[in-house]
Scaffold this active site. Structure first.
Site, PDB file in Angstrom:
ATOM      1  N   GLY A   1       0.831  -1.197   0.000  1.00 57.44           N
ATOM      2  CA  GLY A   1       0.000   0.000   0.000  1.00 57.44           C
ATOM      3  C   GLY A   1       0.863   1.243   0.000  1.00 57.44           C
ATOM      4  O   GLY A   1       1.796   1.369   0.797  1.00 57.44           O
TER       5      GLY A   1
ATOM      6  N   ASP B   1      -0.962   4.309  -6.506  1.00 58.52           N
ATOM      7  CA  ASP B   1       0.435   4.087  -6.168  1.00 58.52           C
ATOM      8  C   ASP B   1       1.335   5.166  -6.760  1.00 58.52           C
ATOM      9  O   ASP B   1       2.432   5.384  -6.262  1.00 58.52           O
ATOM     10  CB  ASP B   1       0.884   2.711  -6.640  1.00 58.52           C
TER      11      ASP B   1
ATOM     12  N   LYS C   1      -3.700  -0.615  -8.630  1.00 59.47           N
ATOM     13  CA  LYS C   1      -3.688  -2.064  -8.774  1.00 59.47           C
ATOM     14  C   LYS C   1      -4.367  -2.491 -10.077  1.00 59.47           C
ATOM     15  O   LYS C   1      -5.390  -1.950 -10.473  1.00 59.47           O
ATOM     16  CB  LYS C   1      -4.393  -2.704  -7.579  1.00 59.47           C
TER      17      LYS C   1
ATOM     18  N   ARG D   1      10.050  -1.804  -4.883  1.00 58.09           N
ATOM     19  CA  ARG D   1       8.762  -1.681  -5.577  1.00 58.09           C
ATOM     20  C   ARG D   1       8.812  -0.414  -6.421  1.00 58.09           C
ATOM     21  O   ARG D   1       8.544   0.678  -5.928  1.00 58.09           O
ATOM     22  CB  ARG D   1       7.586  -1.577  -4.591  1.00 58.09           C
TER      23      ARG D   1
END
Length: 396
Positions: free
Chosen positions: A81, A270, A281, A114
């Site tokens: 998250g 994100d 997502k 990430r």
């Protein structure tokens, strides 16, 4: 070093990397969720994470004593998250500094773990800057480590405050878009609640505000394939808070729209590019197309730290590609089986973690500093300028 193995409250031994110990958090449906916290222990400071890969069946904590363990937790989505990744990045730098590891090397490892999540790099850089400033001041490593930790804690407090303001602004926006005072049927994707934030979250925090006001008629929860963050995590949070919710497969959303059962779509982000293009997502973009066709508001809720002015547009967003086995194998849940193949051996899989929604499909972007609607490069830039001066704005 952490324990090589530990026994959760359930009594089942769980193996873990040398730098991670595992402890049972216990089932506490009435308690608040603590997704991440810093602890000072006799053997040294640690970062404690709620292992989100074990939810909803088990509440288990990972205790990270070094950055490689934290990086592994990030890559495996034990911690995930956008806002929470920012906190994890900042605390990771503080952990490296406090335990005497190479801070610059640790920062690089964290930022690469990430690539799409802009908050992660933001948190890392904040803590590194504080650490460097502390070193320049008097060369004392302990005081520099303390400065990095204070930067992480400040970011944590700011994120909790941002969550509360986004919830309020988002609920007010829904009142404007959907007047009449009736119950709202809201569709959401992935997980955007307390599990991803220092507060109550982003999009799900708005849903919580609507629920507290007695206006939530139904929360439609996309499963969110292939790793089921909606089914495992959003449904978990909705159940804890007594929300009226229903779970659906991602490809069932179209039937809900066609039946007139969706009043609004709320998602997180994100990364938001300078033009308003939003990475979220995988599966978010098809919802935006459906919402546009059916004239349903499609709202992105994210803190200002997710807006990245250095990324000019959606085509410039680096989309993380994940392992094919997440698609070809069923997710494995503790005590529930899974992990078996659902595709023939040797099947090639396409598995982007995110897709990008262009600004023309987004009704509004809600941040803690204001709401942008319609979503344009100029309006988003104006919001950034006003937020730096302490004034939020609503773009008409």
């Amino acid at each position: 070093m952490g324990d090589r193995s530990a026994v959760p409250e359930s009594g089942a031994p769980t193996s873990a990397p040398p730098s991670v110990s595992v402890s049972g958090a216990g089932a506490r449906p009435e308690a608040g969720v603590s997704s991440l916290r810093w602890e000072e222990r006799p053997e040294g400071p640690v970062l404690v994470l709620l292992d989100q890969t074990r939810l909803p069946l088990e509440e288990v904590e990972l205790v990270c004593t070094d950055v490689p363990a934290l990086v592994e937790a990030i890559r495996t989505l034990a911690v995930r998250g956008a806002p929470l990744l920012g906190l994890a990045g900042a605390y990771g730098v503080a952990l490296a500094a406090a335990r005497g590891f190479d801070v610059e090397e640790a920062a690089g490892m964290l930022e690469r773990s990430r690539p799409t999540a802009v908050n992660l790099g933001h948190g890392v850089r904040l803590a590194v800057q504080a650490y460097r400033a502390g070193l320049r001041a008097d060369g004392d490593g302990a005081r520099a480590a303390a400065a990095a930790l204070e930067a992480a804690r400040t970011l944590h407090r700011e994120d909790a405050g941002a969550s509360a303001r986004m919830a309020r602004r988002g609920a007010e926006l829904l009142d404007e878009l959907l007047p009449g005072g009736g119950g709202l049927r809201i569709l959401t994707h992935c997980n955007t609640g307390a599990l991803v934030s220092g507060g109550e979250g982003t999009a799900l925090a708005v849903v919580m505000e609507v629920h507290r006001a007695g206006r939530l008629r139904r929360l439609w929860v996309d499963e969110t394939r292939p790793l089921l963050q909606g089914a495992r995590l959003t449904a978990y949070e909705a159940a804890r808070h007594g929300m009226p919710y229903s779970l659906l497969t991602d490809n069932a959303a179209g039937s809900l729209f066609s039946a007139g059962e969706v009043d609004a779509v709320l998602i997180g982000a994100d990364r938001i590019a300078a033009d308003g293009s939003t990475a979220n997502k995988i599966g978010s973009y098809p919802l935006a197309v459906l919402a546009k066709y059916h004239k349903v508001p499609f709202v992105v809720v994210a803190p200002m730290t997710t807006v990245d002015p250095e990324t000019p547009d959606g085509a410039s967003i680096e989309v993380e590609q994940r392992a094919g086995h997440e698609v070809t194998d069923a997710p494995s849940l503790p005590g529930a089986g899974g992990g078996f193949a659902v595709a023939p051996p040797g099947t090639q899989a396409y598995n982007p973690a995110f897709d990008v929604t262009p600004p023309e499909l987004i009704t509004a972007i809600v941040t803690e500093e204001g709401v942008v609607s319609p979503v344009t490069r100029d309006a988003l830039g104006e919001l950034r300028t006003r937020s730096r001066s302490g004034n939020g704005m609503m773009s008409a």
